[in-house]
Design a protein around this motif. Structure first.
Motif, mmCIF file in Angstrom:
data_model
loop_
_atom_site.group_PDB
_atom_site.id
_atom_site.type_symbol
_atom_site.label_atom_id
_atom_site.label_comp_id
_atom_site.label_asym_id
_atom_site.label_seq_id
_atom_site.Cartn_x
_atom_site.Cartn_y
_atom_site.Cartn_z
ATOM 1 N N PRO A 146 0.797 -1.598 0.488
ATOM 2 C CA PRO A 146 -0.226 0.084 -0.472
ATOM 3 C C PRO A 146 0.782 1.345 0.180
ATOM 4 C CG PRO A 146 -1.001 -1.873 1.326
ATOM 5 C CD PRO A 146 0.078 -2.557 1.478
ATOM 6 N N ASP A 147 2.144 1.849 0.674
ATOM 7 C CA ASP A 147 2.821 1.679 0.944
ATOM 8 C C ASP A 147 3.663 3.005 -0.246
ATOM 9 O OD1 ASP A 147 4.200 0.357 1.561
ATOM 10 O OD2 ASP A 147 5.203 1.793 2.739
ATOM 11 N N ASP A 148 4.355 1.689 -1.096
ATOM 12 C CA ASP A 148 4.649 1.391 -2.478
ATOM 13 C C ASP A 148 4.569 2.717 -3.855
ATOM 14 O OD1 ASP A 148 6.311 -0.565 -1.602
ATOM 15 O OD2 ASP A 148 5.366 -1.935 -2.990
ATOM 16 N N PRO A 149 5.716 3.608 -3.567
ATOM 17 C CA PRO A 149 5.687 4.807 -4.894
ATOM 18 C C PRO A 149 4.569 4.089 -6.599
ATOM 19 C CG PRO A 149 7.910 4.228 -4.761
ATOM 20 C CD PRO A 149 6.894 3.320 -3.763
ATOM 21 N N PRO A 150 4.492 5.209 -6.863
ATOM 22 C CA PRO A 150 4.233 4.918 -8.160
ATOM 23 C C PRO A 150 5.492 4.962 -9.374
ATOM 24 C CG PRO A 150 3.642 6.969 -8.287
ATOM 25 C CD PRO A 150 4.203 6.336 -6.960
ATOM 26 N N PRO A 151 5.129 3.807 -10.534
ATOM 27 C CA PRO A 151 6.034 3.811 -11.426
ATOM 28 C C PRO A 151 6.660 4.755 -11.837
ATOM 29 C CG PRO A 151 4.395 3.335 -12.435
ATOM 30 C CD PRO A 151 4.379 2.911 -11.244
ATOM 31 N N ASP A 152 8.020 5.187 -11.707
ATOM 32 C CA ASP A 152 8.996 6.343 -11.940
ATOM 33 C C ASP A 152 8.524 7.460 -13.521
ATOM 34 O OD1 ASP A 152 10.400 6.616 -9.397
ATOM 35 O OD2 ASP A 152 11.219 5.459 -10.359
ATOM 36 N N LEU A 153 8.316 5.721 -14.477
ATOM 37 C CA LEU A 153 7.989 5.734 -16.176
ATOM 38 C C LEU A 153 7.247 5.389 -15.965
ATOM 39 C CD1 LEU A 153 8.535 7.075 -18.483
ATOM 40 C CD2 LEU A 153 9.668 5.203 -19.230
ATOM 41 N N ALA A 154 5.860 5.674 -17.174
ATOM 42 C CA ALA A 154 4.227 4.659 -17.479
ATOM 43 C C ALA A 154 4.789 4.979 -18.764
ATOM 44 C CB ALA A 154 3.377 5.249 -16.739
ATOM 45 N N ILE A 155 4.401 3.398 -19.903
ATOM 46 C CA ILE A 155 4.594 4.320 -21.238
ATOM 47 C C ILE A 155 3.255 3.107 -22.045
ATOM 48 C CG2 ILE A 155 5.354 3.166 -23.437
ATOM 49 C CD1 ILE A 155 7.967 2.966 -21.539
ATOM 50 N N GLU A 156 2.340 4.398 -22.155
ATOM 51 C CA GLU A 156 1.616 3.928 -23.312
ATOM 52 C C GLU A 156 1.336 3.713 -24.938
ATOM 53 O OE1 GLU A 156 -1.271 3.326 -22.462
ATOM 54 O OE2 GLU A 156 -1.622 3.361 -20.103
ATOM 55 N N THR A 157 1.327 2.784 -25.421
ATOM 56 C CA THR A 157 1.577 2.900 -26.815
ATOM 57 C C THR A 157 0.125 2.781 -27.292
ATOM 58 O OG1 THR A 157 1.699 0.561 -26.196
ATOM 59 C CG2 THR A 157 3.470 2.022 -26.336
ATOM 60 N N ASP A 158 -0.906 3.448 -27.143
ATOM 61 C CA ASP A 158 -1.771 3.268 -27.559
ATOM 62 C C ASP A 158 -2.988 4.940 -27.365
ATOM 63 O OD1 ASP A 158 -4.579 2.883 -29.116
ATOM 64 O OD2 ASP A 158 -4.813 0.947 -28.066
ATOM 65 N N VAL A 159 -4.000 4.769 -28.444
ATOM 66 C CA VAL A 159 -4.690 6.153 -27.411
ATOM 67 C C VAL A 159 -5.313 6.578 -26.464
ATOM 68 C CG1 VAL A 159 -6.611 7.880 -28.663
ATOM 69 C CG2 VAL A 159 -6.020 6.510 -29.815
ATOM 70 N N THR A 160 -4.545 7.252 -25.426
ATOM 71 C CA THR A 160 -5.335 7.607 -24.227
ATOM 72 C C THR A 160 -6.623 8.480 -23.770
ATOM 73 O OG1 THR A 160 -2.748 7.256 -23.589
ATOM 74 C CG2 THR A 160 -3.785 8.167 -22.013
ATOM 75 N N SER A 161 -7.244 7.507 -22.661
ATOM 76 C CA SER A 161 -8.088 8.520 -23.096
ATOM 77 C C SER A 161 -8.080 9.305 -21.521
ATOM 78 C CB SER A 161 -9.510 7.134 -22.515
ATOM 79 O OG SER A 161 -9.175 7.020 -21.393
ATOM 80 N N LYS A 162 -9.322 10.221 -21.599
ATOM 81 C CA LYS A 162 -9.206 11.253 -20.072
ATOM 82 C C LYS A 162 -9.293 10.556 -18.718
ATOM 83 C CE LYS A 162 -12.164 14.459 -17.856
ATOM 84 N NZ LYS A 162 -12.899 16.049 -17.914
ATOM 85 N N THR A 163 -9.759 9.366 -19.249
ATOM 86 C CA THR A 163 -10.144 8.013 -18.253
ATOM 87 C C THR A 163 -9.136 7.886 -17.733
ATOM 88 O OG1 THR A 163 -12.558 7.422 -17.815
ATOM 89 C CG2 THR A 163 -10.843 6.262 -16.304
ATOM 90 N N THR A 164 -7.685 7.213 -18.376
ATOM 91 C CA THR A 164 -6.705 6.944 -18.374
ATOM 92 C C THR A 164 -5.313 7.767 -17.836
ATOM 93 O OG1 THR A 164 -6.395 5.563 -20.167
ATOM 94 C CG2 THR A 164 -4.464 5.915 -19.617
ATOM 95 N N ILE A 165 -5.457 9.247 -18.566
ATOM 96 C CA ILE A 165 -4.746 10.357 -17.687
ATOM 97 C C ILE A 165 -5.144 10.438 -16.222
ATOM 98 C CG2 ILE A 165 -4.314 13.045 -18.067
ATOM 99 C CD1 ILE A 165 -2.511 10.903 -20.227
ATOM 100 N N GLU A 166 -6.683 10.746 -16.439
ATOM 101 C CA GLU A 166 -6.310 11.183 -14.872
ATOM 102 C C GLU A 166 -6.074 10.120 -13.545
ATOM 103 O OE1 GLU A 166 -8.582 13.447 -13.514
ATOM 104 O OE2 GLU A 166 -7.932 14.659 -15.664
ATOM 105 N N ALA A 167 -6.109 8.432 -13.827
ATOM 106 C CA ALA A 167 -6.295 7.750 -13.364
ATOM 107 C C ALA A 167 -4.615 8.193 -13.241
ATOM 108 C CB ALA A 167 -6.102 5.965 -14.342
ATOM 109 N N TYR A 168 -3.706 7.942 -13.704
ATOM 110 C CA TYR A 168 -1.924 8.569 -14.323
ATOM 111 C C TYR A 168 -1.511 9.192 -12.808
ATOM 112 C CZ TYR A 168 -0.840 4.849 -17.420
ATOM 113 O OH TYR A 168 -0.190 4.202 -17.967
#
Length: 213
Positions: A123-145
């Protein structure tokens, strides 16, 4: 193809064609957790959840090839820099009660040492330092990041790499990546990916490695 629907059957029974996305609104966090359990870990689909909206996506083969190639480029550049990393692939990253996201690829770099040997996220782990998407990224995806506070997200779409950096809680686009400040990473990735479609992944990577040796 994108479909917006209410849940009328178990999500695990929904059959999606490659390249399809299904959007399910009005999903509570508890329902999201149950749906993740129902979907299981051995699946071809990925999820994004934010603001009570769930998206389930199935990538096309071209996206899988591009994902692996970009990941290999990142690994190669990190090795050249003698920089340690831990690849976490499409791990489900969550912020309790708010969001969940599964990148195409992800890396721990600054937080590499902390994540060595980690078989399950804590639960206390940090998010990844780099995330990669290779598709059309929606508003839901960006908001989640944004919710999980991932500091850097790359989106490769239509032969172009866009770099998003998190600044004061919002994403801004940047010309260069702080991880690779000395190289034109967007240009490199576009060139190598396009080259791979011409001569194959192995040859394109070999040429790239020779060029930076």
């Amino acid at each position: 193809m994108t479909l917006i629907t209410g849940i009328v059957k178990p999500v695990s029974e929904i059959k999606l064609e490659p390249g399809s996305t299904v959007t399910i609104p009005n999903i509570s966090w508890q329902e999201f957790e149950k749906l993740l359990e129902e979907l299981g870990e051995k699946r071809s689909s990925r999820i994004a959840y934010s603001h009570n909206t769930l998206q389930i996506m199935v990538s096309l083969p071209e996206h899988e090839i591009t994902r692996d190639l970009i990941s290999d480029i990142v690994k190669t550049l990190l090795k050249v820099k003698v920089t340690r990393y831990e690849p976490f692939g499409s791990t489900t990253f969550k912020r309790e009660g708010m969001a969940g996201i599964e990148p195409d690829a992800s890396f721990y770099i600054q937080n590499c040492q902390r994540m060595i040997g980690r078989r399950r996220l804590q639960p206390d782990d940090p998010p990844p330092d780099l995330a990669i998407e290779t598709d059309v990224t929606s508003k839901t995806t960006i908001e989640a990041y944004k919710a999980i506070e991932c500091p850097e997200v790359w989106v490769y779409n239509k032969s172009k790499l866009t770099i998003y950096l998190l600044e004061e809680g919002e994403y801004v686009t940047a010309e260069n990546s702080p991880i690779f400040p000395e190289v034109a990473i967007a240009q490199i990735i576009t060139t190598v990916v396009e080259r791979a479609w011409q001569v194959g992944t192995y040859q394109a990577l070999a040429e790239f490695e020779a060029a930076i040796a």
